[in-house]
Design a protein around this motif. Structure first.
Motif, mmCIF file in Angstrom:
data_model
loop_
_atom_site.group_PDB
_atom_site.id
_atom_site.type_symbol
_atom_site.label_atom_id
_atom_site.label_comp_id
_atom_site.label_asym_id
_atom_site.label_seq_id
_atom_site.Cartn_x
_atom_site.Cartn_y
_atom_site.Cartn_z
ATOM 1 N N THR A 184 8.653 -10.970 -9.501
ATOM 2 C CA THR A 184 8.413 -9.663 -10.103
ATOM 3 C C THR A 184 8.372 -9.784 -11.622
ATOM 4 O O THR A 184 9.311 -10.283 -12.231
ATOM 5 C CB THR A 184 9.514 -8.671 -9.689
ATOM 6 N N PHE A 185 7.281 -9.304 -12.212
ATOM 7 C CA PHE A 185 7.096 -9.397 -13.655
ATOM 8 C C PHE A 185 7.194 -8.043 -14.353
ATOM 9 O O PHE A 185 7.644 -7.966 -15.485
ATOM 10 C CB PHE A 185 5.726 -10.009 -13.971
ATOM 11 N N ASP A 186 6.743 -6.994 -13.710
ATOM 12 C CA ASP A 186 6.641 -5.712 -14.408
ATOM 13 C C ASP A 186 7.136 -4.598 -13.513
ATOM 14 O O ASP A 186 7.062 -4.683 -12.274
ATOM 15 C CB ASP A 186 5.196 -5.437 -14.814
ATOM 16 N N CYS A 187 7.649 -3.558 -14.145
ATOM 17 C CA CYS A 187 8.140 -2.382 -13.434
ATOM 18 C C CYS A 187 7.720 -1.153 -14.224
ATOM 19 O O CYS A 187 8.265 -0.888 -15.295
ATOM 20 C CB CYS A 187 9.662 -2.443 -13.279
ATOM 21 N N ALA A 188 6.729 -0.434 -13.724
ATOM 22 C CA ALA A 188 6.227 0.772 -14.380
ATOM 23 C C ALA A 188 6.818 1.984 -13.676
ATOM 24 O O ALA A 188 6.494 2.255 -12.516
ATOM 25 C CB ALA A 188 4.706 0.809 -14.337
ATOM 26 N N ILE A 189 7.686 2.729 -14.361
ATOM 27 C CA ILE A 189 8.433 3.834 -13.772
ATOM 28 C C ILE A 189 7.769 5.156 -14.146
ATOM 29 O O ILE A 189 7.423 5.382 -15.304
ATOM 30 C CB ILE A 189 9.885 3.830 -14.274
ATOM 31 N N ALA A 190 7.606 6.030 -13.157
ATOM 32 C CA ALA A 190 7.055 7.362 -13.416
ATOM 33 C C ALA A 190 7.255 8.226 -12.177
ATOM 34 O O ALA A 190 7.438 7.722 -11.066
ATOM 35 C CB ALA A 190 5.562 7.288 -13.761
ATOM 36 N N ASP A 191 7.192 9.538 -12.377
ATOM 37 C CA ASP A 191 7.199 10.474 -11.257
ATOM 38 C C ASP A 191 5.758 10.649 -10.804
ATOM 39 O O ASP A 191 5.085 11.614 -11.169
ATOM 40 C CB ASP A 191 7.815 11.805 -11.694
ATOM 41 N N TYR A 192 5.286 9.735 -9.969
ATOM 42 C CA TYR A 192 3.857 9.698 -9.646
ATOM 43 C C TYR A 192 3.442 10.858 -8.741
ATOM 44 O O TYR A 192 2.285 11.298 -8.776
ATOM 45 C CB TYR A 192 3.504 8.338 -9.028
ATOM 46 N N ASP A 193 4.383 11.387 -7.913
ATOM 47 C CA ASP A 193 4.021 12.422 -6.940
ATOM 48 C C ASP A 193 4.523 13.807 -7.333
ATOM 49 O O ASP A 193 4.493 14.738 -6.523
ATOM 50 C CB ASP A 193 4.541 12.053 -5.548
ATOM 51 N N ASN A 194 4.981 13.959 -8.573
ATOM 52 C CA ASN A 194 5.393 15.256 -9.127
ATOM 53 C C ASN A 194 6.469 15.949 -8.290
ATOM 54 O O ASN A 194 6.473 17.178 -8.144
ATOM 55 C CB ASN A 194 4.172 16.185 -9.282
ATOM 56 N N ASP A 195 7.418 15.153 -7.767
ATOM 57 C CA ASP A 195 8.528 15.760 -7.021
ATOM 58 C C ASP A 195 9.830 15.738 -7.807
ATOM 59 O O ASP A 195 10.883 16.104 -7.278
ATOM 60 C CB ASP A 195 8.707 15.080 -5.663
ATOM 61 N N GLY A 196 9.774 15.272 -9.074
ATOM 62 C CA GLY A 196 10.932 15.366 -9.952
ATOM 63 C C GLY A 196 11.780 14.131 -10.074
ATOM 64 O O GLY A 196 12.703 14.097 -10.899
ATOM 65 N N ASP A 197 11.515 13.087 -9.260
ATOM 66 C CA ASP A 197 12.302 11.860 -9.400
ATOM 67 C C ASP A 197 11.396 10.693 -9.773
ATOM 68 O O ASP A 197 10.177 10.784 -9.738
ATOM 69 C CB ASP A 197 13.111 11.556 -8.125
ATOM 70 N N MET A 198 12.026 9.587 -10.153
ATOM 71 C CA MET A 198 11.290 8.458 -10.693
ATOM 72 C C MET A 198 10.923 7.450 -9.599
ATOM 73 O O MET A 198 11.798 6.911 -8.911
ATOM 74 C CB MET A 198 12.123 7.751 -11.781
ATOM 75 N N ASP A 199 9.633 7.214 -9.461
ATOM 76 C CA ASP A 199 9.081 6.170 -8.599
ATOM 77 C C ASP A 199 8.698 4.993 -9.494
ATOM 78 O O ASP A 199 8.857 5.042 -10.715
ATOM 79 C CB ASP A 199 7.861 6.712 -7.857
ATOM 80 N N CYS A 200 8.176 3.930 -8.911
ATOM 81 C CA CYS A 200 7.758 2.803 -9.758
ATOM 82 C C CYS A 200 6.724 1.939 -9.048
ATOM 83 O O CYS A 200 6.579 1.977 -7.815
ATOM 84 C CB CYS A 200 8.959 1.954 -10.176
ATOM 85 N N ILE A 201 6.001 1.185 -9.857
ATOM 86 C CA ILE A 201 5.179 0.079 -9.372
ATOM 87 C C ILE A 201 5.889 -1.209 -9.761
ATOM 88 O O ILE A 201 6.341 -1.358 -10.903
ATOM 89 C CB ILE A 201 3.772 0.084 -9.996
ATOM 90 N N LEU A 202 5.990 -2.141 -8.821
ATOM 91 C CA LEU A 202 6.460 -3.486 -9.121
ATOM 92 C C LEU A 202 5.265 -4.428 -9.048
ATOM 93 O O LEU A 202 4.586 -4.513 -8.018
ATOM 94 C CB LEU A 202 7.536 -3.932 -8.127
ATOM 95 N N ALA A 203 4.982 -5.125 -10.156
ATOM 96 C CA ALA A 203 3.877 -6.072 -10.224
ATOM 97 C C ALA A 203 4.397 -7.464 -9.904
ATOM 98 O O ALA A 203 5.341 -7.943 -10.540
ATOM 99 C CB ALA A 203 3.228 -6.045 -11.603
ATOM 100 N N GLU A 204 3.759 -8.126 -8.942
ATOM 101 C CA GLU A 204 4.227 -9.407 -8.428
ATOM 102 C C GLU A 204 3.134 -10.471 -8.511
ATOM 103 O O GLU A 204 1.956 -10.185 -8.257
ATOM 104 C CB GLU A 204 4.624 -9.276 -6.942
ATOM 105 N N ILE A 205 3.534 -11.692 -8.846
ATOM 106 C CA ILE A 205 2.686 -12.844 -8.566
ATOM 107 C C ILE A 205 2.950 -13.263 -7.125
ATOM 108 O O ILE A 205 4.097 -13.482 -6.734
ATOM 109 C CB ILE A 205 2.959 -14.007 -9.533
ATOM 110 N N THR A 206 1.888 -13.327 -6.323
ATOM 111 C CA THR A 206 2.014 -13.651 -4.905
ATOM 112 C C THR A 206 0.984 -14.703 -4.541
ATOM 113 O O THR A 206 -0.162 -14.642 -4.996
ATOM 114 C CB THR A 206 1.790 -12.396 -4.038
#
Length: 529
Positions: free
Chosen positions: A279-301
Motif C-alpha cells: 500500500t502506497f497511498d490513502c486518499a480519504i474522503a466522504d465519497y458517498d455523502n453519508d457524513g463519514d470518511m471513506d478511502c481509496i488504498l492504492a496498491e502495487i499488485t
C-alpha cells in the motif's frame, strides 16, 4: 441530453508547455501557494520551484539542496508556507554511510528559506503528513519509515514517529508517550513495518485526527485511533483497514514453477502477516455523502503474488468496519502488474459526486493516469485515461481560478526500456479542466485562530436545497513521498446557485463551529475562525 453532452465533451487539456512547465523533470508534483497570493504555484521533483502569474509559471528560489520529499504547511503560524524537507537514508547500509543530511525544516521569511534546527534520527523515510493531533493550535509531524536495509532477511524496519509541534518550528518526539511505539522484529501486529505512506483523518467523527498508515511488503496497514488523553489504539484489524480477507499467502503454481527454474527450489507460501498489500497511498474522503470518511488504498499488485495480494480498492466506511470494493481492471495477459502508487479524489464535473483518480507507473504494462467517474448510485464508470503513461505523483487544485479542479501529474519511468523512457520524456503534465465550471461550485478556505492557521483537520459541510450534504476535510499530506495538495475544500454544486448552509468544525480543543447560511455559489469563501 445535457449530461450526455458533458460526457462527450473534451474534458482536460495538457497545458504544461504553454504554462512554462515543459521539459522539467517532474516525477513528483505538488500544487502549493508559496507566496500567499491565492494562486497555486508548483514544485516539481522537490527541486524546481515555480511561482504562477496569470497561468504562467516562472522559476523562483528553491531549497539549498534536494531532499527526498517535501511537505508544505504553516508550521510557525505566521501566515506563509514553510517546508518540511524529509531525507531517505539507511545509516546501517555501508553505501549510505556518508549520505543523507537528515530531516530539516525550512521557514519562509520574506520569500527566502531559513533552516530551523531539527533533532530527528536518520531513517529510510518514505512519507510524512502534518496535522494537529492534540488540537493545541500547532501543527505536528507524523513520519513513516521503511526497512533498516532494504532486501535483508529478517525484515527489520525503522519505527514510525510522531513529533508534537511547538508552533515555532521546533518539535518534540512523543511517539512513546502517545502509544505509537512499535517493536523490533517481524510478524507481530505491533512490530515495526515498512511504511510507504501516511495520512490523517477523523475516522470516527469524534473531532480528533486519526493516523492512517500504508504498509509495504504485503504486511498489515495500521489505523491509529486518536482517543485524546488516552494512548492511540490500532483499530485496523477490527475495521478491515489492515488488509483484505485473504490471508493464505499462497503463490500460484506457475510462480512456484518459475521460482524453481530460476533458483532450484519452489517458493514457499507466505505466512499470514505477508499476505496483504503493498500500500502506497490513502486518499480519504466522504465519497458517498453519508457524513463519514471513506478511502481509496492504492496498491502495487503483481499477478505472480497470487490472490492474497491486495488490489487497489475503495474502502466504504459502514460505521464499524470498512467494506472493501476493489476497482475493476482488465489485463491483456495473465502475467501483469498494477503499479498504483498514487490516488486521489476529484469532482471533475462539479456534479456533487467525487470521482476517483488513480496514477499508475513503474512497470511496462501501459501504466496510466485513470479517472473513474462516480454515478448517482455511487458506482463508478469504466475508467477514462489521459494518454499519460508512467503517471507519477498527482496534485489536484484549481490553478486557473475558474471554479473547476485541474490535475498536476508527474512522470515516473522506472523499469521501462530505454527507448520508451526516451520517447516519453520526464516532463510533468498540467491537465486543465475545461468542463467542470459548467456547473456551480464553492471553495472554502479556512484560517484558524485557536486552530492551526492552515485549517488542517477542519471538517467542512455544505448543504444544498435538495438536502444533500457534502463533507470535506482539509488534509495535510497523504500517502507516499510527500503527496500533497492545496488546503482548500472544493464542492461541486451542480445546478444549485447557492449553498443553504456551510459549517466549519474547527480542529481545536473547544470544538468551535462556524456556520454561514445562504452562501452564493461560484466563489472562494474565506472563513476566518
Amino acid at each position: 441530453m445535457v449530461w450526455l453532452l458533458l460526457l462527450l465533451a473534451p474534458d482536460f487539456v495538457d497545458v504544461a508547455g504553454d504554462a512554462g512547465l515543459r521539459d522539467v523533470a517532474g516525477g513528483r508534483a505538488v500544487f502549493v501557494d508559496l507566496d500567499g497570493d491565492g494562486r497555486l504555484d508548483v514544485v516539481l521533483n522537490r527541486e524546481h520551484f515555480f511561482l504562477q502569474r496569470a497561468g504562467k509559471f516562472s522559476k523562483t528560489e528553491g531549497l539549498p539542496y534536494v531532499p527526498s520529499l517535501v511537505l508544505f504547511a504553516d508550521f510557525d503560524n505566521d501566515g506563509d508556507a514553510d517546508c518540511f524537507a524529509g531525507e531517505f537514508c539507511e545509516p546501517r547500509n555501508e553505501k549510505w554511510r556518508d549520505h543523507g543530511r537528515g530531516n530539516a525544516l525550512f521557514l519562509s521569511e520574506d520569500g527566502r528559506w531559513r533552516e530551523a534546527g531539527l533533532r530527528m534520527p536518520r531513517t529510510s523515510l518514505h512519507a510524512a503528513c502534518t496535522c494537529d493531533y492534540d488540537r493545541d493550535g500547532n501543527l505536528d509531524l507524523f513520519l513513516g519509515s521503511g526497512y533498516v536495509v532494504y532486501g535483508l532477511p529478517g525484515l527489520e524496519c525503522h519505527p514510525d514517529r510522531l513529533y508534537r509541534g511547538n508552533g515555532d518550528g521546533t518539535f518534540v518526539d512523543v511517539t512513546q508517550a502517545v502509544g505509537l511505539a512499535t517493536r523490533p522484529g517481524a510478524g507481530d501486529p505491533f512490530s515495526s513495518k515498512p511504511t510507504y505512506g501516511v495520512t490523517h483523518g477523523d475516522w470516527d467523527g469524534d473531532g480528533r485526527q486519526d493516523l492512517w498508515v500504508c504498509t509495504y511488503g504485503r504486511q498489515w496497514n495500521h489505523l491509529w485511533w486518536n482517543r485524546g488523553a488516552d494512548p492511540f489504539v490500532d483499530v485496523a484489524p477490527a475495521t478491515g483497514f489492515d488488509g483484505d480477507g485473504d490471508r493464505t499467502g499462497t503463490y500460484p503454481p506457475w510462480t512456484k514453477k518459475m521460482w524453481k527454474k530460476r533458483f532450484g527450489h519452489e517458493r514457499e507460501d507466505e505466512k499470514p502477516f505477508r499476505s496483504n498489500g503493498n500500500t502506497f497511498d490513502c486518499a480519504i474522503a466522504d465519497y458517498d455523502n453519508d457524513g463519514d470518511m471513506d478511502c481509496i488504498l492504492a496498491e502495487i499488485t503483481h499477478s505472480w503474488a497470487g490472490p492474497s495480494s491486495d488490489r487497489t480498492a475503495l474502502l466504504v466506511n459502514t460505521g464499524e468496519r470498512f467494506e472493501r470494493r476493489p476497482f475493476e481492471r482488465t489485463h491483456g495477459t495473465d502475467r501483469w502488474n498494477q503499479g498504483d502508487i498514487h490516488c486521489g479524489w476529484i469532482d471533475f464535473d462539479n456534479d456533487g459526486r467525487l470521482d476517483a483518480l488513480i496514477a499508475s507507473s513503474d512497470y511496462p504494462d501501459l501504466q496510466e493516469l485513470k479517472l473513474y467517474r462516480q454515478m448517482p448510485d455511487h458506482s463508478f464508470e469504466p475508467p477514462r485515461t489521459f494518454g499519460w503513461e508512467g503517471a507519477g505523483q498527482i496534485s489536484v487544485g484549481d490553478y486557473d481560478l475558474d471554479g473547476d479542479l485541474d490535475i498536476l501529474v508527474g512522470r515516473s519511468l522506472n523499469r521501462l526500456p530505454r527507448e520508451k523512457r526516451q520517447a516519453l520524456g520526464v516532463s510533468c503534465a498540467l491537465f486543465r479542466n475545461d468542463i467542470g465550471n459548467r456547473n456551480h461550485w464553492l471553495q472554502v478556505d479556512c484560517v484558524g485562530r485557536t486552530a492551526n492557521r492552515d485549517g488542517i483537520g477542519c471538517r467542512i459541510r455544505v448543504t444544498t436545497a435538495d438536502g444533500v450534504t457534502q463533507t470535506r476535510e482539509i488534509r495535510g499530506g497523504l500517502g507516499h513521498a510527500g503527496h500533497n495538495g492545496p488546503y482548500v475544500a472544493h464542492f461541486g454544486l451542480g445546478r444549485h446557485t447557492k449553498a443553504d448552509r456551510v459549517e466549519v468544525f474547527w480542529p481545536d480543543r473547544a470544538g468551535e463551529t462556524t456556520v454561514q447560511r445562504g452562501v452564493p455559489a461560484d466563489q472562494r469563501l474565506r472563513i476566518a475562525q
